[in-house]
Design an enzyme around this catalytic site. Structure first.
Site, mmCIF file in Angstrom:
data_model
loop_
_atom_site.group_PDB
_atom_site.id
_atom_site.type_symbol
_atom_site.label_atom_id
_atom_site.label_comp_id
_atom_site.label_asym_id
_atom_site.label_seq_id
_atom_site.Cartn_x
_atom_site.Cartn_y
_atom_site.Cartn_z
ATOM 1 N N CYS A 151 -91.192 -94.988 -50.177
ATOM 2 C CA CYS A 151 -91.484 -93.769 -49.407
ATOM 3 C C CYS A 151 -90.854 -92.545 -50.040
ATOM 4 O O CYS A 151 -91.155 -91.416 -49.643
ATOM 5 C CB CYS A 151 -90.936 -93.846 -47.994
ATOM 6 N N HIS A 155 -92.963 -100.416 -45.933
ATOM 7 C CA HIS A 155 -92.967 -101.266 -47.131
ATOM 8 C C HIS A 155 -92.383 -102.648 -46.906
ATOM 9 O O HIS A 155 -92.381 -103.465 -47.818
ATOM 10 C CB HIS A 155 -92.222 -100.562 -48.272
ATOM 11 N N CYS A 181 -85.617 -95.473 -49.146
ATOM 12 C CA CYS A 181 -86.726 -96.368 -49.488
ATOM 13 C C CYS A 181 -87.411 -95.809 -50.730
ATOM 14 O O CYS A 181 -87.905 -94.676 -50.711
ATOM 15 C CB CYS A 181 -87.724 -96.484 -48.336
ATOM 16 N N LYS A 191 -103.887 -92.210 -29.783
ATOM 17 C CA LYS A 191 -103.885 -91.095 -30.730
ATOM 18 C C LYS A 191 -105.187 -91.093 -31.506
ATOM 19 O O LYS A 191 -105.779 -92.150 -31.708
ATOM 20 C CB LYS A 191 -102.739 -91.302 -31.730
ATOM 21 N N HIS A 193 -109.022 -80.754 -36.639
ATOM 22 C CA HIS A 193 -109.595 -81.607 -35.597
ATOM 23 C C HIS A 193 -109.367 -80.941 -34.250
ATOM 24 O O HIS A 193 -108.837 -79.829 -34.166
ATOM 25 C CB HIS A 193 -109.047 -83.036 -35.678
HETATM 26 N N1 MSP Z 1 -97.017 -77.994 -40.494
HETATM 27 C C1 MSP Z 1 -96.417 -78.391 -39.273
HETATM 28 C C2 MSP Z 1 -96.133 -77.195 -38.402
HETATM 29 C C3 MSP Z 1 -95.255 -76.139 -39.007
HETATM 30 S S1 MSP Z 1 -95.070 -74.786 -37.951
HETATM 31 C C4 MSP Z 1 -93.909 -73.859 -38.663
HETATM 32 C C5 MSP Z 1 -97.338 -79.352 -38.523
HETATM 33 N N2 MSP Z 1 -98.636 -79.315 -38.840
HETATM 34 S S2 MSP Z 1 -99.776 -80.225 -38.175
HETATM 35 O O1 MSP Z 1 -100.968 -79.997 -38.952
HETATM 36 O O2 MSP Z 1 -99.344 -81.569 -38.062
HETATM 37 O O3 MSP Z 1 -100.060 -79.619 -36.786
HETATM 38 C C6 MSP Z 1 -99.394 -80.040 -35.639
HETATM 39 C C7 MSP Z 1 -99.959 -79.277 -34.479
HETATM 40 O O4 MSP Z 1 -101.382 -79.489 -34.385
HETATM 41 C C8 MSP Z 1 -99.445 -79.681 -33.115
HETATM 42 O O5 MSP Z 1 -98.191 -79.137 -32.804
HETATM 43 C C9 MSP Z 1 -100.557 -79.131 -32.255
HETATM 44 O O6 MSP Z 1 -100.497 -77.752 -32.209
HETATM 45 C C10 MSP Z 1 -101.785 -79.543 -33.031
HETATM 46 N N3 MSP Z 1 -102.167 -80.910 -32.712
HETATM 47 C C11 MSP Z 1 -102.311 -81.940 -33.605
HETATM 48 N N4 MSP Z 1 -102.770 -83.032 -32.938
HETATM 49 C C12 MSP Z 1 -102.911 -82.748 -31.634
HETATM 50 C C13 MSP Z 1 -103.428 -83.453 -30.535
HETATM 51 N N5 MSP Z 1 -103.865 -84.692 -30.621
HETATM 52 N N6 MSP Z 1 -103.482 -82.808 -29.348
HETATM 53 C C14 MSP Z 1 -103.089 -81.507 -29.221
HETATM 54 N N7 MSP Z 1 -102.616 -80.827 -30.246
HETATM 55 C C15 MSP Z 1 -102.409 -81.435 -31.458
HETATM 56 O O7 MSP Z 1 -96.856 -80.061 -37.673
#
Ligand code: MSP
Length: 646
Positions: free
Chosen positions: A130, A147, A127, A296, A19
């Protein structure tokens, strides 16, 4: 020896498709990578996917496939998305790669041999729904928030990393390296975590609770906790411990993350590195969140913004430009298509696009489409233009390495705007009417061409495709990646006599009123109803009737039903569809097993069998999701089991 630059993005979980948040971090990494190439660095850019752990197992179960098949599929979606956003990464790592697994086990063994990992029993609040431990603080009125049940006391033996030993070292390191974590607000946040005593980190999960992970090399009854595995990707991708790239690019790394994963990167990772005898990373750069309607992004509200939809609707470079111009790195920003269109029309179509097409149109008209010489001495207006351009270059150089992307862009736009004003005040069309002003006219046009050329180089990290188009039309053959700051932003470097070519507008204006919203699924034709409600996705492409007929839908009656152990969502059903079929359905949050017995359902009877949480499913039960609720599809009156739906 050329200087080395290494940039990383988080490796993204494969439980969701890319996204706008993922796209932002990855585009920032790309812009930095391209900027450093422009500055003559040797660069390495790493991105990838994080594929182990509970979340992934759950997502695979929800999708009705085995984890291996699921991670291959979603990781593939990420890998296919990045080229379409012009991402110039050098390596795409997956935590299921054999090399990565080997490095994780190597580091685990090293840290274990050093006595920094120990085995111990943990007693806590667990839990069952979970399948995880909760801290007192996470509970709501003593209950699991998901839950609404009180967790049970549970004891579990696990391996722990002695993270607590590194607390004072980390505090000192942050104090003596002020830009270790930046911007400052996030450095302060980490320091404030560190004011509390740091606990040891549980780094294992027993295989009976989670088997989808990297086995501990010293005890195969356990797999590695997903963060201990994932963080190591930043060195395993370089071939640690003896890879050439590791020697070249570690520890000059620039890690990029958003604020959601500050703690693992600001605390776990540096202490893990220290314990493994690896130099600490150079910088952790933390950005804010993209928000939609001040909140969000959420799947159920339909506010997940998909980058490729925006690219399709507005063009790639408008999207890249918008992300970098709109968000101040480190702070949150709101996303809206209106804001994107406004920037596209004002900054790109009007300022940049217009300047470029005016310049080329005049070159065409007055000097036969060829780069003219500076035929007269530069006068005050040109000198002012050059001064402004030098100032933009200075700011660009200063702001880019410190993540001031919006400021770098604003400064480039100062030059573009100055050039548009220059055209209006000098009035080349008037000079063209006077024969004795011909040398001056040539100088004016040459000055404008030079300014456009330098601007193309300056915008190239942000908008590589546009830069490339601009260079080509200015008669320059080298591509955006081959540009070098010193020579390609030097005033006067165009080749005299080279042919320029006007081409179409770089950024056609967009009228938001007549434009359909880009998401969801911009290419699908939409009815008024589908377009109006964000929860209703666009329609899929039409298919021939024969294709539909190949989907074998049957009415069935549920004979038996039971919850699948350890799963929140799955029920195991025995359904009579003319023959008895075992079907695993993700409906447990909305229907109890008792409610299901005797019910009529519609089953996809010819779906390839799949294993869900180890149970074979021979078909799929149809249901409709409406916000939080899931509703089964059934017939209006009872029918005999096995009848076909048509
Ligand atoms: N897999 C872990 C990261 C491991 S790194 C060793 C993870 N993955 S994630 O798919 O949840 O990605 C998180 C990252 O996606 C955030 O830190 C950011 O880089 C990006 N973002 C996800 N949602 C975001 C927003 N709404 N806005 C900006 N960046 C965001 O966490």
């Amino acid at each position: 020896m050329t200087k080395a630059f290494y940039v990383t993005t988080p490796i993204y979980y494969v439980n969701a498709e890319p996204h706008i948040g993922h796209a932002y971090t990855t585009i920032v990494a790309d812009v930095l990578n391209r900027f450093h190439r422009l500055m003559g660095y040797e660069t390495f850019f790493l991105t990838g996917t994080d594929e182990h752990g509970d979340k992934i197992v759950q997502a695979a179960a929800d999708a009705g496939v085995e984890p291996r098949e699921y991670v291959d599929r979603i990781s593939g979606v990420f890998r296919d998305t990045w080229p379409r956003l012009n991402i110039s990464h050098d390596h795409f790592i997956r935590t299921t790669d054999a090399d990565h697994v080997r490095t994780v086990q190597f580091i685990l063994r090293k840290v274990h041999d050093a006595g920094e990992i120990y085995f111990s029993t943990y007693r806590g609040l667990y839990c069952v729904g979970c399948e995880r431990f909760y801290t007192e603080r996470e509970l709501v009125d003593g209950k699991c928030p998901d839950h609404d049940k009180e967790p049970i006391e549970r004891e579990e033996a696990n391996y722990f990393f002695r993270m607590s030993r590194y607390q004072s070292w980390l505090i000192d390191h942050i104090a003596s390296h002020p830009d270790f974590i930046r911007p400052e607000r996030y450095r302060n946040e980490v320091l404030s975590f560190l004011r509390e005593p740091l606990e040891d980190l549980c780094i294992s999960r027993p295989v009976e609770r989670l088997s989808w992970g990297i086995p501990l090399p010293f005890d195969d009854r356990y797999v590695t906790y997903v963060w201990f595995d994932a963080l190591i990707n930043y060195v395993s991708a370089l071939g640690y411990p003896d890879g050439e790239a590791y020697g070249r690019y570690w520890p000059v790394v620039q890690h990029l993350v958003a604020k959601d994963i500050l703690k693992p990167h600001g605390i776990y990772w540096p202490t893990m590195l220290k314990a493994a005898g690896i130099a600490p990373y150079r910088h952790l750069n933390v950005h804010g969140y993209w928000k939609i309607d001040d909140g969000k992004m959420s799947k159920s509200k339909g506010t997940v913004v998909r980058p490729l939809d925006l690219v399709e609707a507005y063009g790639l470079d408008a999207f890249r430009y918008f992300l970098l111009r709109e968000m101040v790195f480190g702070l949150d920003a709101g996303f809206s298509e209106e804001a994107l269109v406004q920037r596209l029309n004002a900054d790109l179509a009007n300022d940049l696009g217009n300047l470029f097409s005016r310049t080329l149109a005049m070159t065409d008209k007055y000097v036969d489409g060829r780069v003219p010489p500076f035929a007269s001495e530069l006068q005050a207006p040109e000198k002012e233009l050059i001064r402004q351009l030098e100032e933009s270059k200075r700011q660009f150089r200063e702001e880019m390495p410190r993540f001031g992307f919006h400021k770098a862009l604003m400064s480039i736009w100062e030059s573009l705007n100055a050039a548009n004003r220059y055209i209006d005040s000098v009035g080349p069309w008037n000079l063209a009417k006077q024969q004795d002003q011909r040398p001056r006219l040539l100088t004016v046009i040459r000055s404008l061409l030079e300014l456009n050329r330098v601007s193309a180089a300056l915008v190239s990290p942000f908008m590589p495709e546009t830069a490339e188009k601009m260079l080509q039309r200015l008669g320059i053959s080298k591509g955006a990646m081959g540009l070098r700051f010193e020579e390609d932003t030097r005033w006067g470097a165009l080749q005299e006599g080279a042919s320029v070519f006007k081409g179409e507008a770089l950024f056609p204006r967009i009228d938001l009123k007549t434009r359909k919203a880009a998401q969801p699924a911009a290419k699908a034709p939409q009815t008024a109803a589908a377009g109006a409600d964000p929860d209703i996705p666009g329609f899929e492409e039409t298919i021939p009737f024969e294709l539909f007929q190949r989907v074998d839908l049957r009415a069935g009656t549920v004979k038996q039903a039971e919850a699948v152990p350890k799963s929140r969502k799955l029920l195991r059903l025995m359904v009579d569809i003319g023959e008895e079929r075992q079907v695993v359905a993700g409906i447990a949050q909305d229907y109890t097993p008792e409610e299901m017995i005797g019910r009529q359902v519609i089953v996809v009877a010819n779906l390839q069998p799949a294993k869900l949480m180890g149970i074979e499913s021979h078909g799929m039960v149809l249901a409709v999701r409406d916000g939080e609720k899931l509703r089964l599809v059934t017939t209006e009156q009872p029918v005999s089991p096995g009848r076909r739906v048509s």
